[in-house]
Design an enzyme around this catalytic site. Structure first.
Site, PDB file in Angstrom:
ATOM      1  N   SER A  28     -40.484 -10.388  17.152  1.00  0.00           N
ATOM      2  CA  SER A  28     -39.159  -9.518  16.510  1.00  0.00           C
ATOM      3  C   SER A  28     -38.029  -9.843  17.454  1.00  0.00           C
ATOM      4  O   SER A  28     -37.331  -9.155  16.671  1.00  0.00           O
ATOM      5  CB  SER A  28     -40.005  -8.235  17.458  1.00  0.00           C
ATOM      6  OG  SER A  28     -39.634  -8.315  18.502  1.00  0.00           O
TER       7      SER A  28
ATOM      8  N   LYS B 268     -34.767  -5.769  23.277  1.00  0.00           N
ATOM      9  CA  LYS B 268     -34.920  -5.859  21.770  1.00  0.00           C
ATOM     10  C   LYS B 268     -32.731  -5.302  22.377  1.00  0.00           C
ATOM     11  O   LYS B 268     -32.283  -6.007  23.185  1.00  0.00           O
ATOM     12  CB  LYS B 268     -34.949  -4.279  21.685  1.00  0.00           C
ATOM     13  CG  LYS B 268     -36.524  -4.254  21.420  1.00  0.00           C
ATOM     14  CD  LYS B 268     -36.978  -4.799  20.037  1.00  0.00           C
ATOM     15  CE  LYS B 268     -38.622  -4.802  19.874  1.00  0.00           C
ATOM     16  NZ  LYS B 268     -39.199  -5.962  20.564  1.00  0.00           N
TER      17      LYS B 268
END
Length: 142
Positions: free
Chosen positions: A63, A100
């Site tokens: 991701s 993230k």
């Protein structure tokens, strides 16, 4: 989602100087004059600015590929750096270590992936959420 699979602490007691070319390397045509080794390089000195607050993590998932973080990469993380929007962070979200980018969108805090196949994760008031540090470098095999 990219998850943290392993956590390591740096060995700050061992110094290992690796030979390094004394000038910048050309991505074009090489210069014969640049064909020498001038200095040694210690990666601890180059990559770890705050030794007591630094640790490494190995990641799993894809991701964050658009940020240059790939499955199996090792991230260097500094806990002493100020948490700011836009930084790539290691966070605990509902019991899971993740990596993230931290963003605030329309007043709401999000953990945002760097891969269009994944959606931003909102941080709700009831979420278990803690930032463990800021990613400073990526060790990535080519």
């Amino acid at each position: 989602m990219v998850k943290v699979t392993e956590v390591y602490f740096p060995d700050l007691y061992t110094s290992y100087r690796i030979p390094m070319a004394g000038s910048h390397i050309s991505a074009g045509f090489p210069s014969p004059a640049d064909d020498f080794i001038e200095v040694g390089l210690d990666l601890n000195t180059e990559l770890i600015k705050n030794p007591a607050a630094t640790y490494f993590v190995r990641v799993s998932g894809d991701s964050m590929v658009d940020a240059g973080i790939h499955n199996g990469d090792i991230l260097i993380v500094d806990r002493s750096l100020e948490v700011r929007e836009g930084k790539i962070v290691i966070a605990i979200l509902d019991g899971e270590l993740v990596v993230k980018r931290l963003r605030r969108i329309k007043g709401q805090l999000y953990l945002v992936p760097e891969n269009k196949s994944f959606r931003p994760i909102p941080i709700h008031e009831e979420s278990e959420f803690l930032i463990w540090g800021i990613v400073t470098n990526v060790i990535h095999s080519v």
